[in-house]
Design a protein around this motif. Structure first.
Motif, short mmCIF file in Angstrom:
data_model
loop_
_atom_site.label_atom_id
_atom_site.label_comp_id
_atom_site.label_asym_id
_atom_site.label_seq_id
_atom_site.Cartn_x
_atom_site.Cartn_y
_atom_site.Cartn_z
N HIS A 264 0.77 -1.01 0.00
CA HIS A 264 -0.14 0.08 0.38
C HIS A 264 0.50 1.23 0.37
O HIS A 264 0.66 2.21 -0.84
N HIS A 313 -6.64 -2.76 3.98
CA HIS A 313 -8.71 -2.46 2.75
C HIS A 313 -7.91 -3.25 1.80
O HIS A 313 -8.52 -3.17 0.42
N HIS A 314 -7.32 -4.27 1.80
CA HIS A 314 -6.64 -4.93 0.74
C HIS A 314 -7.21 -6.48 0.94
O HIS A 314 -6.96 -6.90 0.35
CU LIG Z 1 -4.01 0.40 -0.97
#
Ligand SMILES: [Cu+2]
Lengths: 556, 279, 134
Positions: A264, A313-314
């Protein structure tokens, strides 16, 4: 700080010697310690990687023209999307702006002779080359179809085909490329910290440097975690340590934590330098002091640091616990704030300005439009319940392409056109450059907007086959990919053409006030013949257009 | 602001003109002063150490998660490690840190002989460390205390259950290692257990006990790779010290390699209690 | 350290040089702490009731040792504040990495255990069928 150096071969009487004509021959490039030549080598290398990744993309889109078999088999298709992703991410976007444009521009913008560690800089480039070779061998071995994320246990299973070696080759490539990236970041951090000229405080630096600084921070802090992660994959495959392998009590979800702790923040390695480029393009072409300098500078650092808090969030649908998902979802929203700060400051800079609508500015405009769409659709995906529906659909594909291609790629082209007179010493022709900007913009939207629609209607990503109702969307998308590819070719052709036919570039063709527009085009070996005047790098009142040289000159 | 800046720039420029011919043989052309070069190098080295800390952090996170979720694996597995060896290596590494710090001091004060002496002692300590590690690893190989896929304890401890299946590959590995070690270590081992000092684990291994040895080998293995890299770096510094490159105005490389070596020590300071002591 | 008064004399050229006495003192403390942590570990092994203290004490002593090495052997105490900042700052990221991952892993651990408890008796395809029946 650059100064008159008695050893420089420059003399005002003879034809000025620049970094391109300083020395000749293959070795004078291959063994160079000059940041400009290393930057140019990165530029060529990453552009080749871009064309390779682009070719994969064109093949992918062609395959998806019709459901079922069109031109390649399903196995080849899986390999194509894996290599498209891996090549574009690791070989092009991550090194693209920082290592190519950053390497060239950073010391010049600081008025320095070189980066702090020139040898390390060259080593980084060769690390990149070795990493690229590993990728190439993965390509030749065939069978790499894990996607660029190398998720376990798919990537740690024994297949007893060439896929086993291909996975090791590719992860080894990522490992080596990681060190290339770390050393580039380390070099930039040290250069910015220790080599600013007298009179240039932190808040007198061009915003491009703030952006590369924030990027470098992420490169040094996040990339080592990726390195250990892919190293563990290799060790897992070779020795069977069971760390990510459930057969031995390992935990595959843990792999995703490790991977996204880097990947990220890596998204910001890809987009932050682009922000820096856009700040320069907008301010210079509006001939207006950048609005909210400090806010833009701080927002870069804020994005870099907040980017470390959102990786989960992945993993909303990969077995991550509910509590972690809620926390990660909430923090993810906060990233929108510093991103929006930038967009609004750029808009404010443009307000009532006398704008030069040249090709770099058109790219900057398309960046703002596309990145805003990319950023806002990110909010849909960070919303927990929406994401469960949209996860692993074309909506996600469209979202991150809007950010990475619509953002980073357009900024890369914009920055390349903007600084091309400085890099090559030649002016490109404006008309084909503008055409390329239009083609990229139209082609891009045509490719990815239909994917948003498909995604919301449930078309999963990475599928070889699809239901007939999605065919028209896929066909629009494929046509768009061709237009986008054409735009990229026109852009590169324009630049290559200018090298042979272009007019000689003046020192300051656009009217920029930062230090790179004070050194000759192209710069001499140690960048400045005389110590440059350090002033406000966004104060354009000091500049006057000079008809004779067709460039701007400093008046005071 | 700009007027002020111009004045400053010119000043720096003028003073630079004087300093230019005093460049030492190892001062890079793009730095203004030895001080700037030293500070840049030192900051770069600290950033490299930051990178190293995060590189190792992956394994520490991994350790923490397994340790908290499956304490029984650690309680069983750590008994296979010999605390004495671990403690000896800790002291050896701490001592090498001392000599390295002392070597840096000698470089700073321009004492060439002291510098060379302490670098040689540091190298010797690194060698001892790896030697002890080799003895430890050999014992693990001998008893089949290996990472998950090859975990196959063949201890003389009667409590350890006979492994359900022995793959041919494992046999080959064990055989090869045993033949490599020769009779010497086997005999030594027999003597060792005859004296009743054998610290093998008690009771049958809990499920997935091999993960402990996966952690043990990855952590100490990665650390050993860093020790080897350190040996290479110190040797390079040693060669340059013998050539008399270092003095009060140029000792950066000694300092940077020293910092790296201390970090290697730092990692071991944590690895020792984590693997050998905690139960 | 007792050397703080002396260290001004040692200010030499580009950086601070550690006095020999300080180096030896730090080394002695490090050795004493190593012996201490081993004996505490042996003591705890022999006395079951102190079992819970093993990890915190060992990590506490290791941290003291690490800080001594960083401050004196690595000269960080006399180094620029920037180098101090960047080095201690990076542990915040390690902490972040560890805490988030740990919190999540502890949360879903029960899911794994439940799954593992069901798994041996019923193979996966058979388990799916009755689940859908009601
Ligand atoms: Cu991300």
């Amino acid at each position: 700080m650059a100064t008159v150096d008695t050893t420089t071969t420059y003399s005002p009487d003879s034809k000025p010697v620049n970094y391109l004509t300083q020395s000749h021959g293959f070795l004078s490039w291959a063994m160079t310690l000059d940041h400009k030549r290393i930057g140019v080598m990165y530029l060529v290398a990453t552009s080749v990687a871009f064309l390779l990744g682009g070719t994969f993309a064109i093949l992918l889109r062609t395959e998806l023209w019709a459901p079922g078999h069109t031109i390649v088999s399903h196995d080849t298709y899986n390999q194509l999307f894996t290599l498209h992703g891996a090549v574009m991410v690791f070989l092009f976007i991550i090194p693209g702006i920082p290592a190519a444009l950053g390497n060239f521009m950073l010391p010049i913008m600081l008025g320095a002779k070189d980066v702090a560690f020139p040898r390390l800089n060259l080593a980084s480039f060769y690390f990149w080359c070795v990493g690229a070779l590993f990728f190439l061998s993965a390509l030749l071995l065939t069978g790499l179809d894990t996607g660029w994320t190398f998720y376990t246990p798919y990537s740690t299973t024994e297949y007893n085909t060439s896929k086993d070696e291909a996975i090791i080759a590719a992860t080894m490539g990522v490992f080596v490329l990681g060190f290339s990236s770390i050393f580039t970041g380390l070099n930039f951090l040290v250069t910015i910290h220790t080599m600013r000229p007298p009179g240039m405080g932190w808040f007198h630096m061009p915003l491009f440097l703030w952006a590369t600084y924030s990027t470098a921070l992420i490169q040094v802090l996040a990339t080592p975690v990726l390195a250990i992660t892919v190293l563990l994959i290799i060790v897992e495959r070779l020795m069977g340590i069971g760390i990510f392998n459930p057969v031995y009590g390992g935990d595959p979800v843990l792999y995703q934590h490790f991977f996204w702790f880097y990947s990220h923040p890596a998204v910001y390695i890809m987009i932050l330098p682009a922000f820096g480029v856009i700040s320069e393009l907008i301010s210079v072409n509006c001939h207006r002091h950048i609005f909210g300098y400090r806010f833009i500078a701080y927002s870069s650092v804020a994005i870099a640091l907040l980017g470390f808090l959102v990786w989960g969030h992945h993993m909303f649908t990969s077995g991550q616990s509910k509590i972690a998902s809620v926390v990660f979802s909430a923090i993810t929203f906060s990233i929108a704030i510093p991103s929006a700060v930038k967009i609004f400051n750029w808009l404010a800079t443009m307000y009532k300005a006398s704008i030069s609508f040249n090709a770099p500015f058109l790219y900057a405009l398309s960046f703002m439009f596309l990145f805003t769409i990319g950023g806002l659709t990110g909010l849909f995906l960070s919303t927990l319940n929406t994401d469960v529906h949209l996860h692993d659909t074309y909506f996600v594909v469209a979202h991150f392409h809007y950010v990475m291609v619509g953002g980073s790629l357009t900024a890369f082209f914009g920055g390349l056109f903007h600084w091309w007179p400085k890099i090559s010493g030649k002016m490109y022709s404006e008309f084909p450059a503008k055409v390329s900007a239009f083609l990229v913009f139209i082609g891009f939207n045509l490719t990815f907007f239909p994917q948003f629609v498909m995604g919301t209607r449930g078309m999963p990503r990475r599928y070889y086959n699809y239901l007939p109702e999605f065919q028209s969307f896929h066909q629009w998308s494929t046509i768009g990919a061709y237009v986008l590819g054409l735009g990229a070719i026109v852009a590169f052709a324009t630049l290559v053409h200018s090298m042979f036919r272009g007019k000689k570039a003046p020192t300051n063709p656009w009217g920029g006030a930062s230090l790179e527009w004070q050194c000759p085009s192209p710069p001499p070996l140690e960048n400045f013949h005389e110590a440059p005047t350090v002033g406000d790098c966004y104060d354009y009142d000091r500049l006057r257009y000079d008809e004779k040289t067709e460039g701007y000159v400093m008046t005071k | 602001m700009s007027d002020h800046a111009v004045a400053e720039t010119t000043d720096a420029h003028a003073s630079h003109g004087h300093g230019h011919h005093e460049h030492g043989p190892f001062q890079a052309h793009h730095f203004e002063t030895p001080k700037q070069q030293f500070d840049a190098g030192k900051f770069g080295m600290w950033l490299f150490l930051v990178q190293e800390v995060l590189f190792f952090s992956g394994l520490f996170v991994f350790y923490a998660i397994y340790r908290i979720n499956h304490p029984e694996i650690f309680e069983w597995g750590h008994q296979a490690l010999d605390t004495t060896y671990g403690a000896i290596n800790t002291i050896v590494l701490l001592f090498s840190s001392l000599t390295m710090a002392w070597a840096v001091r000698c470089a700073q004060l321009g004492k060439k002989n002291g510098l060379v002496f302490f670098l040689v002692v540091t190298l010797a300590c690194a060698g001892i460390f790896l030697g002890v590690k080799y003895v430890e690893y050999s014992a693990k190989f001998e008893h089949g205390y290996l990472w998950a896929r090859y975990f196959n304890p063949t201890s003389d401890n009667p409590h350890v259950a006979e492994p359900p299946s022995i793959s041919k590959e494992v046999d080959k590995v064990v055989e090869k290692v045993e033949s490599d070690l020769g009779d010497h270590s086997a005999a030594a081992h027999d003597a060792h257990s005859a004296e009743g000092h054998h610290h093998g684990p008690v009771g049958p291994p809990p499920p997935n006990a091999g993960v402990f040895f996966s952690i043990y080998f990855t952590m100490t293995g990665l650390h050993a790779i860093h020790v080897i890299a350190g040996i290479v770096a110190i040797t390079w510094i040693l060669v340059r010290s013998v050539k008399g490159h270092f003095g009060p105005m140029y000792f950066g490389p000694v300092d940077y390699v020293g910092l790296y070596w201390h970090l290697v020590d730092l990692v071991w300071i944590y690895l020792f209690p984590m693997l050998y002591l905690i139960e | 350290m007792s050397s703080t008064a002396a260290h001004h004399d040692e200010e030499h050229g580009l950086a601070h040089a550690m006095p020999v006495r300080a180096l030896l003192t730090v080394f002695t403390i490090l050795v004493v702490l190593t012996v201490l942590t081993v004996s505490i570990s042996n003591f705890i092994r022999a006395h079951e009731q102190f079992h819970a203290w093993g990890v915190p004490i060992a990590m506490f002593i290791a941290t003291i040792k690490a800080i001594l090495v960083v401050l004196y052997f690595m000269h960080l105490r006399y180094d620029k504040s920037l180098n101090n900042l960047i080095f201690f700052f990076c542990f915040a990221f390690v902490f972040l990495f560890m805490i988030f991952t740990l919190v999540d892993s502890l949360q879903y651990q029960t899911d794994i255990e439940n799954y593992a408890a069901v798994q041996p008796e019923t193979p996966a395809p058979a388990a799916a069928a009755p689940a859908k029946a009601p």
